[in-house]
Each structure stands twice: as structure tokens, then as C-alpha cells.
Motif scaffolding. Structure first.
Motif, short mmCIF file in Angstrom:
data_model
loop_
_atom_site.label_atom_id
_atom_site.label_comp_id
_atom_site.label_asym_id
_atom_site.label_seq_id
_atom_site.Cartn_x
_atom_site.Cartn_y
_atom_site.Cartn_z
N LYS A 158 45.33 39.68 48.35
CA LYS A 158 45.89 41.02 48.15
C LYS A 158 44.98 42.08 48.75
N LEU A 159 43.67 41.94 48.54
CA LEU A 159 42.72 42.88 49.14
C LEU A 159 42.64 42.72 50.65
N ALA A 160 42.75 41.48 51.12
CA ALA A 160 42.74 41.24 52.56
C ALA A 160 43.91 41.94 53.23
N LYS A 161 45.04 42.01 52.54
CA LYS A 161 46.19 42.73 53.08
C LYS A 161 45.93 44.23 53.16
N VAL A 162 45.18 44.77 52.19
CA VAL A 162 44.84 46.20 52.23
C VAL A 162 43.97 46.50 53.45
N VAL A 163 42.98 45.61 53.71
CA VAL A 163 42.14 45.78 54.90
C VAL A 163 42.99 45.69 56.16
N THR A 164 43.91 44.75 56.18
CA THR A 164 44.76 44.54 57.35
C THR A 164 45.65 45.75 57.62
N ALA A 165 46.27 46.28 56.58
CA ALA A 165 47.12 47.46 56.74
C ALA A 165 46.31 48.64 57.27
N PHE A 166 45.10 48.80 56.76
CA PHE A 166 44.22 49.87 57.24
C PHE A 166 43.89 49.64 58.72
N ALA A 167 43.55 48.41 59.09
CA ALA A 167 43.22 48.10 60.49
C ALA A 167 44.39 48.42 61.41
N GLU A 206 34.54 34.95 67.85
CA GLU A 206 34.36 34.28 66.56
C GLU A 206 34.72 32.81 66.66
N ILE A 207 35.80 32.51 67.32
CA ILE A 207 36.22 31.11 67.49
C ILE A 207 35.14 30.32 68.23
N ASP A 208 34.59 30.92 69.27
CA ASP A 208 33.61 30.23 70.10
C ASP A 208 32.29 29.98 69.38
N THR A 209 31.91 30.87 68.45
CA THR A 209 30.61 30.75 67.79
C THR A 209 30.67 30.10 66.41
N SER A 210 31.87 29.99 65.83
CA SER A 210 31.96 29.54 64.44
C SER A 210 31.88 28.02 64.29
N ASP A 211 32.27 27.28 65.30
CA ASP A 211 32.22 25.81 65.28
C ASP A 211 33.21 25.17 64.30
N VAL A 212 34.17 25.93 63.77
CA VAL A 212 35.00 25.39 62.69
C VAL A 212 36.49 25.34 63.00
N GLY A 213 36.90 25.71 64.20
CA GLY A 213 38.33 25.77 64.47
C GLY A 213 38.95 26.99 63.82
N PHE A 214 40.28 27.05 63.80
CA PHE A 214 40.94 28.24 63.25
C PHE A 214 42.38 27.92 62.88
N VAL A 215 42.94 28.82 62.07
CA VAL A 215 44.36 28.80 61.72
C VAL A 215 44.92 30.16 62.08
N GLU A 216 46.06 30.20 62.76
CA GLU A 216 46.68 31.47 63.12
C GLU A 216 47.75 31.80 62.09
N ASP A 217 47.74 33.05 61.58
CA ASP A 217 48.67 33.42 60.51
C ASP A 217 48.87 34.93 60.51
N ASP A 218 49.93 35.37 59.89
CA ASP A 218 50.21 36.79 59.68
C ASP A 218 49.50 37.22 58.39
N PHE A 219 48.47 38.05 58.51
CA PHE A 219 47.69 38.43 57.33
C PHE A 219 48.52 39.19 56.30
N MET A 220 49.57 39.85 56.74
CA MET A 220 50.40 40.60 55.79
C MET A 220 51.33 39.68 54.98
N LYS A 221 51.33 38.38 55.31
CA LYS A 221 52.18 37.44 54.60
C LYS A 221 51.40 36.36 53.85
N ILE A 222 50.07 36.46 53.83
CA ILE A 222 49.27 35.47 53.11
C ILE A 222 49.45 35.65 51.60
N SER A 223 49.12 34.63 50.84
CA SER A 223 49.23 34.69 49.39
C SER A 223 48.26 35.72 48.81
N ASP A 224 48.72 36.46 47.82
CA ASP A 224 47.86 37.42 47.14
C ASP A 224 46.68 36.73 46.46
#
Length: 291
Positions: free
Chosen positions: A113-122, A151-169
């Protein structure tokens, strides 16, 4: 202005027990390598009883890789990760054998829920994008913009692509980041609302990254937790850093060391300014405290 220069720094053997190291532009040279001098000096420090720890905005997997390259990975190696939202014993992370759900002895998170607030602001700023580190999914990105690709290149962990405004609260995030061109991040930072600054420690880790660390956590709070775990007062620590996300750690440590290539605000707050990351600035300080 720093209290001391390298030449005037007072040296008291056995005063310090813990060494915490930022990675980018501090321990790592500009080409992301570690100098043989830094390796040799840090290995010698560990042999003389210093606890060596990584303090980074990155995932624990990156800390494992760097500690292995340093030749300092052992059962008592630790890392402050995600700019302070978790502290990990690296041997336990390795044993868990997964980039998600790993054990930590300190952890704080932000809700989806807070991540969505950051995303909306961004998204109210043209060209600003978001990515973050989920407890259950690892690195989550909106898209493959140039800054998220870093971030992808330096994190060494792979990634998941998603719509941040639709993630679970209820999804938990170690941190959320707004990324973009330097001038865009300048503008974003100047317009931060109290609704975000009251719950996040908001720090700039480089000109293109603005990081939101949950519950006002920082590398400084992570350093305190680490020292408690190791049984030392925080005054027994030496901390090295260069950027705004290192500031609280520099101020918290018994000896705060800024790199000559660092942000002016960090150099002003440090006890001593050492040489640059390309001139073995870390080793030049540590050598002074070795027998």
C-alpha cells in the motif's frame, strides 16, 4: 569540515573492532573492481580480530560476492542491506539458498500500500520510474528503463516485471526507489510530501536514484543493530562511505570516514576524509590501526 586529515588522524590500537564498508564509489573502484591493496589490508584486519561487514543498498547476494572476492567471507560475516532495512548473517543467507525469504536478524519493511503511494508520487513527474525489493519476489521493476537496468545488472538476483499500482497492499518491500535523469530526481526530491518523509528515510544513493527506506531506517541504524549483535558499542566501529545514503552511518560510527570522491555533505560530516576509491582510500585508513 572533517575533524582530521589522514596525517593528523589520532591512532589508538585496539580502539576499533568493526569495519563497515559501502561498496559503490567506496570499496569498489570506478570500474567496480576491488584493488589488491584493499584486499590485502582487509584480510590482515580480519586476521587481527576486526569484524568486516558490508553496508550497501544492494541485495545480500551482492554482499556475498564481494566478501568472497575480498577473501573475508566466513561464518561471522555480516551485511547491512537495502540501505539499512535488513541486517543479514551471510552464512545463514548462503545456507538458505534463495534470493527470497532468507533469514535476517533485523528487518523492517513497507507495505505494498505504501509502495503504491510512492509510485503514484513518482508518476506525477514525467520520466520518473519505480522499482523495489520485495521480500517474497526479489527485485520488482515497472519496465526496462536505463536506470532500472543498472539495478538489474548490479543486483545479481534477476527481476520480476509488474505494475506497481496493482500489487497487493500486503506485499512487503525492503525498499522502493524512484529513478530517472538527475534533473528529474532533483525535482522529485524538492517536492517530497510529508506523507512520505514521515514514514521513510529518503536518501539519494547516486544522482539518478532516490531511495525510500521503511520506518526511517538507515545504514546507521543497521550499524547499531550489527554492533549489538557482535557485542560491541557502536563507538568501536569504523564506517566508510561516499554518498547521502552513507551519511547517518558516517555520523553514527566511532570513526566516520568519507571518500575524497564523496558528496560534500558526507565529507563535511565525517571525522576524516581519505583518498578516493581509485586510490585505495579504504586501505590508507585501516592500515593505521593494524599491528
Amino acid at each position: 569540515m572533517a575533524k582530521y586529515t589522514l596525517d593528523s588522524l589520532p591512532v589508538e590500537l585496539n580502539k576499533y573492532k568493526v569495519i563497515t564498508l559501502d561498496l559503490d564509489d567506496t570499496l569498489l573502484r570506478s570500474d567496480k573492481s576491488i584493488s589488491e591493496t584493499n584486499k590485502r589490508v582487509l584480510q590482515k584486519a580480519q586476521q587481527q580480530g576486526f569484524s568486516i561487514a558490508i553496508a550497501t543498498g544492494r541485495h545480500p547476494k551482492s554482499a556475498v560476492r564481494v566478501m568472497t572476492e575480498l577473501g573475508c567471507l566466513n561464518e561471522n560475516s555480516y551485511a547491512v542491506c537495502f540501505n539499512g532495512s535488513c541486517v543479514v548473517r551471510l552464512s545463514e543467507y548462503i545456507a538458505h539458498n534463495s534470493i527470497v525469504g532468507y533469514p535476517t536478524f533485523f528487518r523492517t519493511t513497507a507495505s505494498g500500500k505504501l509502495a503504491k503511494v510512492v509510485t503514484a508520487f513518482a508518476h506525477s513527474f514525467k520520466g520518473a520510474r519505480v522499482h523495489g525489493y520485495s521480500v517474497t519476489r526479489g527485485l520488482v521493476i515497472e519496465d526496462h528503463n536505463p536506470y532500472t537496468q543498472i539495478e538489474i545488472d548490479t543486483s545479481d538476483v534477476g527481476f520480476v516485471e509488474d505494475d506497481f499500482m496493482k500489487i497487493s497492499d500486503h506485499e512487503e518491500f525492503f525498499k522502493v526507489m524512484i529513478v530517472g535523469e538527475e534533473k528529474i530526481i532533483d525535482k522529485v526530491k524538492s517536492k517530497l510530501p510529508e506523507s512520505l518523509t514521515s514514514v521513510f528515510n529518503v536518501v539519494r544513493s547516486n544522482p539518478n536514484f532516490l531511495e525510500f527506506i521503511p520506518n526511517k531506517s538507515s545504514k546507521g541504524t543497521g550499524l547499531k543493530s550489527l554492533c549489538i549483535r557482535l557485542g560491541y558499542p557502536v563507538e568501536s566501529s569504523i564506517a566508510f562511505g561516499d554518498a547521502e545514503n552513507d551519511l547517518h552511518m558516517i555520523q553514527t560510527a566511532g570513526l566516520g570516514v568519507a571518500m575524497e570522491n564523496g558528496f560534500d555533505v558526507v565529507k563535511a560530516a565525517a571525522d576524516v576524509v581519505t583518498k578516493t576509491n581509485d586510490e585505495d582510500g579504504v586501505a590508507l585508513v585501516i592500515e593505521k590501526f593494524l599491528k
